[in-house]
Design an enzyme around this catalytic site. Structure first.
Site, PDB file in Angstrom:
ATOM      1  N   THR A 211       1.758  -0.398  -7.207  1.00 49.52           N
ATOM      2  CA  THR A 211       1.067  -0.452  -8.503  1.00 49.52           C
ATOM      3  C   THR A 211       1.542   0.684  -9.405  1.00 49.52           C
ATOM      4  O   THR A 211       1.787   0.485 -10.605  1.00 49.52           O
ATOM      5  CB  THR A 211      -0.462  -0.332  -8.273  1.00 49.52           C
ATOM      6  OG1 THR A 211      -0.840  -1.196  -7.193  1.00 49.52           O
ATOM      7  CG2 THR A 211      -1.242  -0.681  -9.510  1.00 49.52           C
TER       8      THR A 211
ATOM      9  N   SER B 222      -4.762   3.247   3.784  1.00 51.15           N
ATOM     10  CA  SER B 222      -4.892   2.537   2.504  1.00 51.15           C
ATOM     11  C   SER B 222      -5.016   1.030   2.754  1.00 51.15           C
ATOM     12  O   SER B 222      -5.863   0.358   2.156  1.00 51.15           O
ATOM     13  CB  SER B 222      -3.669   2.837   1.631  1.00 51.15           C
ATOM     14  OG  SER B 222      -3.772   2.168   0.400  1.00 51.15           O
TER      15      SER B 222
ATOM     16  N   LYS C 190       0.800  -1.235   0.000  1.00 46.09           N
ATOM     17  CA  LYS C 190       0.000   0.000   0.000  1.00 46.09           C
ATOM     18  C   LYS C 190       0.831   1.284   0.000  1.00 46.09           C
ATOM     19  O   LYS C 190       0.374   2.346   0.407  1.00 46.09           O
ATOM     20  CB  LYS C 190      -1.008   0.047   1.167  1.00 46.09           C
ATOM     21  CG  LYS C 190      -1.829  -1.204   1.381  1.00 46.09           C
ATOM     22  CD  LYS C 190      -2.164  -1.969   0.142  1.00 46.09           C
ATOM     23  CE  LYS C 190      -3.181  -1.343  -0.758  1.00 46.09           C
ATOM     24  NZ  LYS C 190      -3.335  -2.153  -2.013  1.00 46.09           N
TER      25      LYS C 190
ATOM     26  N   HIS D  13       7.374  -7.391  -2.051  1.00 38.97           N
ATOM     27  CA  HIS D  13       7.079  -6.697  -0.795  1.00 38.97           C
ATOM     28  C   HIS D  13       8.093  -7.110   0.269  1.00 38.97           C
ATOM     29  O   HIS D  13       7.978  -6.716   1.423  1.00 38.97           O
ATOM     30  CB  HIS D  13       5.674  -7.043  -0.302  1.00 38.97           C
ATOM     31  CG  HIS D  13       4.568  -6.378  -1.067  1.00 38.97           C
ATOM     32  ND1 HIS D  13       4.643  -5.070  -1.489  1.00 38.97           N
ATOM     33  CD2 HIS D  13       3.345  -6.828  -1.484  1.00 38.97           C
ATOM     34  CE1 HIS D  13       3.521  -4.752  -2.123  1.00 38.97           C
ATOM     35  NE2 HIS D  13       2.728  -5.793  -2.144  1.00 38.97           N
TER      36      HIS D  13
HETATM   37  P1  A3P Z   1      -4.998   4.770  -1.512  1.00 38.77           P
HETATM   38  O1  A3P Z   1      -5.642   3.585  -0.877  1.00 38.77           O
HETATM   39  O2  A3P Z   1      -4.538   5.775  -0.503  1.00 38.77           O
HETATM   40  O3  A3P Z   1      -5.829   5.387  -2.564  1.00 38.77           O
HETATM   41  P2  A3P Z   1      -0.052  -0.476  -3.619  1.00 38.77           P
HETATM   42  O4  A3P Z   1       0.007  -0.312  -5.086  1.00 38.77           O
HETATM   43  O5  A3P Z   1       1.284  -0.563  -2.969  1.00 38.77           O
HETATM   44  O6  A3P Z   1      -0.983  -1.560  -3.230  1.00 38.77           O
HETATM   45  O7  A3P Z   1      -0.649   0.891  -3.040  1.00 38.77           O
HETATM   46  C1  A3P Z   1      -1.981   1.238  -3.288  1.00 38.77           C
HETATM   47  C2  A3P Z   1      -2.143   2.730  -3.103  1.00 38.77           C
HETATM   48  O8  A3P Z   1      -1.579   3.406  -4.237  1.00 38.77           O
HETATM   49  C3  A3P Z   1      -3.611   3.123  -3.058  1.00 38.77           C
HETATM   50  O9  A3P Z   1      -3.670   4.272  -2.237  1.00 38.77           O
HETATM   51  C4  A3P Z   1      -3.883   3.435  -4.528  1.00 38.77           C
HETATM   52  O10 A3P Z   1      -5.018   4.212  -4.734  1.00 38.77           O
HETATM   53  C5  A3P Z   1      -2.594   4.168  -4.885  1.00 38.77           C
HETATM   54  N1  A3P Z   1      -2.320   4.177  -6.331  1.00 38.77           N
HETATM   55  C6  A3P Z   1      -2.555   3.190  -7.224  1.00 38.77           C
HETATM   56  N2  A3P Z   1      -2.187   3.568  -8.453  1.00 38.77           N
HETATM   57  C7  A3P Z   1      -1.711   4.823  -8.334  1.00 38.77           C
HETATM   58  C8  A3P Z   1      -1.183   5.758  -9.282  1.00 38.77           C
HETATM   59  N3  A3P Z   1      -1.113   5.467 -10.576  1.00 38.77           N
HETATM   60  N4  A3P Z   1      -0.780   6.960  -8.819  1.00 38.77           N
HETATM   61  C9  A3P Z   1      -0.866   7.257  -7.505  1.00 38.77           C
HETATM   62  N5  A3P Z   1      -1.366   6.426  -6.569  1.00 38.77           N
HETATM   63  C10 A3P Z   1      -1.782   5.219  -6.981  1.00 38.77           C
END
Ligand code: A3P
Length: 328
Positions: free
Chosen positions: A75, A168, A71, A138
């Site tokens: 991504t 998140s 989180k 991770h």
């Molecule tokens: P939020 O839940 O605060 O919206 P991970 O990819 O490590 O699982 O993290 C997920 C977090 O990154 C989520 O945060 C998601 O919305 C955000 N996220 C995903 N794609 C993104 C992007 N292209 N740019 C910025 N934030 C992004």
């Protein structure tokens, strides 16, 4: 499995991992108990997957490993790195027609090295990928297979303000499994005790932070908030680090901004491939693809955590990071 290994040696190794896991300290985790493996809390399945990788993963010098605490922006980093290293094959200009990112989740384009069921997925699955490989993890730095550092694979790490990671994560867990609702207070407790998945988050950060100082050419440490504030600057830095710097002509033609736009939260979130359906994207369990794209902002914690929670977590994190030069 290494072709020279016999079936019984594979079984013996699996039994040994099973035995080792049964000796580890155990605590309450999200949904299921976690074990403490070399300083980090993970599910027993992931602990076994990490052990298997330490034994069997064969890194290549030109591998690029994208690492993050869950989180923290994994991504986004996957999307950016894939787009940057493949931009000579997959044009980003115009409406990026036909670009793989428009029809594939970033998680399908950049696989995780570890999987809870990695013991069922042979490591050979990773062997089959063409070089240069883009891989994600991770795993904390100290749990990465030592061979990764030995061969010199480059590592990009993305970190994020811990309170936003917690919020998140809490949303994510509850979107993934609606049958096991986790209260925010419970998520806060586990997270601030360091007992969340691959926690403590501060130790996760510190491992990569220290290594990025020791080996700046091999380990790049990024912060989600800084990237959000100035994505163009950070995408240029990332491209240079990945060995695919933008040419002057590309910069003049707006290629950096095109990469930023293609990988932006709004763009990716609204694509059908990311907004509907379920997929076993992280090799964990089927989940709503949209759960990877929630609201993608900085500071959303303020809408969820009490002032007391925020103060408590800030105090813990400041204390843990004290003297390291890293702060959020
Ligand atoms: P939020 O839940 O605060 O919206 P991970 O990819 O490590 O699982 O993290 C997920 C977090 O990154 C989520 O945060 C998601 O919305 C955000 N996220 C995903 N794609 C993104 C992007 N292209 N740019 C910025 N934030 C992004």
């Amino acid at each position: 499995m290494d072709p020279t290994q016999t079936k019984s040696s594979v079984d013996n190794a699996a039994e040994e991992r099973e035995r080792l896991v049964s000796t580890l300290p155990i605590r309450e985790g999200f949904w299921k108990p976690y074990v403490l493996y070399r300083g980090f809390w993970v599910s027993p399945q992931v602990a076994k997957s990490v052990m298997l990788l330490q034994d069997e993963f064969k890194p290549r010098a030109d591998d690029i490993i994208l690492a993050a605490c869950p989180k923290s922006g994994t991504t986004w980093l996957k999307a950016l790195a894939f787009t940057l290293v493949n931009r000579s094959r997959h044009a980003v200009a115009g409406d990026a027609d036909g670009h793989p990112l428009l029809v594939n989740s970033p998680h399908d384009l950049v696989p995780f090295i570890e999987k809870p069921d990695r013991e069922l997925y042979p490591v050979a699955e990773l062997e089959a990928l063409a070089s240069p490989r883009l891989l994600a993890t991770h795993m904390p730095f100290t749990l990465l297979p030592a061979s990764i550092s030995a061969v010199g694979s480059r590592v990009v790490y993305i970190s994020r303000e811990p309170k936003d990671v917690l919020v998140s994560l809490w949303h994510y867990l509850n979107s993934v499994s609606k049958d096991h609702f986790i209260k925010l207070e419970k998520a806060f407790e586990l997270f601030s005790e360091g007992g969340s998945y691959f926690g403590p988050v501060w130790d996760h950060y510190l491992g990569y932070w220290k290594q990025s100082i020791a080996e700046p050419d091999r380990v790049l440490f990024l912060k989600y908030e800084e990237m959000m504030a100035d994505p163009v600057k950070h995408v240029k830095t990332l491209a240079e680090f990945l060995g695919v710097p933008f040419t002057v002509d590309e910069v003049d033609a707006g290629a950096v901004e095109q990469v930023v736009d293609l990988c932006s939260f709004q763009k990716l979130k609204n694509l059908p491939v990311n907004s509907s359906g379920t997929s076993n994207l992280a090799g964990w369990m089927p989940m709503e693809k949209s759960s990877y794209f929630r609201n993608g902002t900085v500071g959303d914690w303020a809408n969820h955590l009490t002032q007391e929670m925020a103060y408590k977590l800030d105090t813990i994190v400041q204390e843990k990071l004290k003297g390291s030069g890293l702060a959020f």
